[in-house]
Design an enzyme around this catalytic site. Sequence first.
Site, PDB file in Angstrom:
ATOM      1  CE  LYS A 153       5.689 -52.045  28.882  1.00  0.00           C
ATOM      2  NZ  LYS A 153       6.865 -52.944  28.796  1.00  0.00           N
ATOM      3  CE  LYS A 166       7.005 -48.700  31.811  1.00  0.00           C
ATOM      4  NZ  LYS A 166       7.352 -50.073  32.204  1.00  0.00           N
ATOM      5  CG  ASP A 180       8.064 -57.656  32.785  1.00  0.00           C
ATOM      6  OD1 ASP A 180       9.033 -58.411  32.558  1.00  0.00           O
ATOM      7  OD2 ASP A 180       8.172 -56.422  32.766  1.00  0.00           O
ATOM      8  CE  LYS A 204      10.956 -56.134  30.466  1.00  0.00           C
ATOM      9  NZ  LYS A 204      10.633 -55.295  31.640  1.00  0.00           N
ATOM     10  CG  ASP A 232       8.613 -52.468  25.536  1.00  0.00           C
ATOM     11  OD1 ASP A 232       8.579 -51.325  25.039  1.00  0.00           O
ATOM     12  OD2 ASP A 232       8.661 -52.674  26.765  1.00  0.00           O
ATOM     13  CG  ASP A 279      10.309 -47.722  24.293  1.00  0.00           C
ATOM     14  OD1 ASP A 279      10.842 -48.640  24.935  1.00  0.00           O
ATOM     15  OD2 ASP A 279       9.378 -47.041  24.756  1.00  0.00           O
TER      16      ASP A 279
END
Length: 373
Positions: free
Chosen positions: A160, A162, A244, A268, A321, A323
């Site tokens: 991913k 940025k 998101d 999330k 996701d 991490d």
Amino acid sequence: MKIVDLEIYQASIPLHTPFKTALRTVTVAESIFVKMTADNGITGWGEAPPTHVITGESLASIHYAIDKLIRPILIGASLSSYAHILAQLEKVIVRNSSAKAAVDMAIYDCLAQEANQPLYQYLGGYRSSLENDYTVSVNAKEQMQKDAKLYKENGFRILKVKVGKDTAAKDIARVAAVREAVGEDVLIRLDANQGWTAKEAVNAITQMEAMGLNIELVEQPVAAHDLLGLKYITEHTKTPIMADEAVFSSQDARRVLEMGAADFINIKLMKAGGIYQAMKIANLAEIYGVSCMVGSMIETKLGITAAAHFAASHPAITRFDFDAPLMLADDILEGGVHYQGKGKTITFSNQSGLGIKTVKESYLQSVKREGEW
């Protein structure tokens, strides 16, 4: 099973490397932890990191919301009526989604322990392992190239990347450098963190398409409130677009889905307010035939464990996701999810609930008493 106590702690763990996005740079992971105790001795845990630029919450505001507003509706409440408790949780204070998420996690941890099931099975048990990605922070392209190569060598098949901090031209150069470093056998997804305008995004994405950079998806290219801009990008590019920050609640998800403003949704727990509300978003996305990713803020393995259990429970959730704990200098938990192969694969233990055995007390500071801020 009644709730008899709710303890509140502050945790602080340094990152081994700064985490940089278009919105912020993070060097220390700070969170509020909650420990819920039931009258049968079961204890449940939850976490709420303050993400000022996304949820608008601080350590102090999370503590106040939980201690002064949420705690009174919990103490003495029966967890057999958890839907009633969670409905009250939603109404007792608007927004404050991370504070709500921490309490929601603890409730579900207790419930799954009472049922003697790992939480992902208690919630539905759709899958038992997850393929994780790793985030390449926004930096000079040479540094991003070096980081991406290292993550591939560590076994990650999904990166991913940025973007969105500088000009679109610099972002394109960064992505091209990353693709050169990792070759064609690694999936690259971009996250602009609201850093572009709609026209900038279309221009950048179409250029990357023409260059054959083979981007899997682009996450939240424009400001969270700009649904028309998000829709414009979705309709004018071939690359799939993910919402998101535009989606906190099921009501937000409904608007995005009805408009056709995005191809995917990133759920999330810290945006949704916990598992109960996140499940509504996943169910709604499934009805519309839209797949979801479950992501995270900069959280410890406590919050990630809850998010991973939720993600493993639902068929509409196809991307993961998680991490953030890999970026921390230490693991604050004994128990929780297992990271295999340097973090590429996440698996679950057969322990009930979240599977948390202990939390390292050296990282916790009690903030139960008023005035400690």
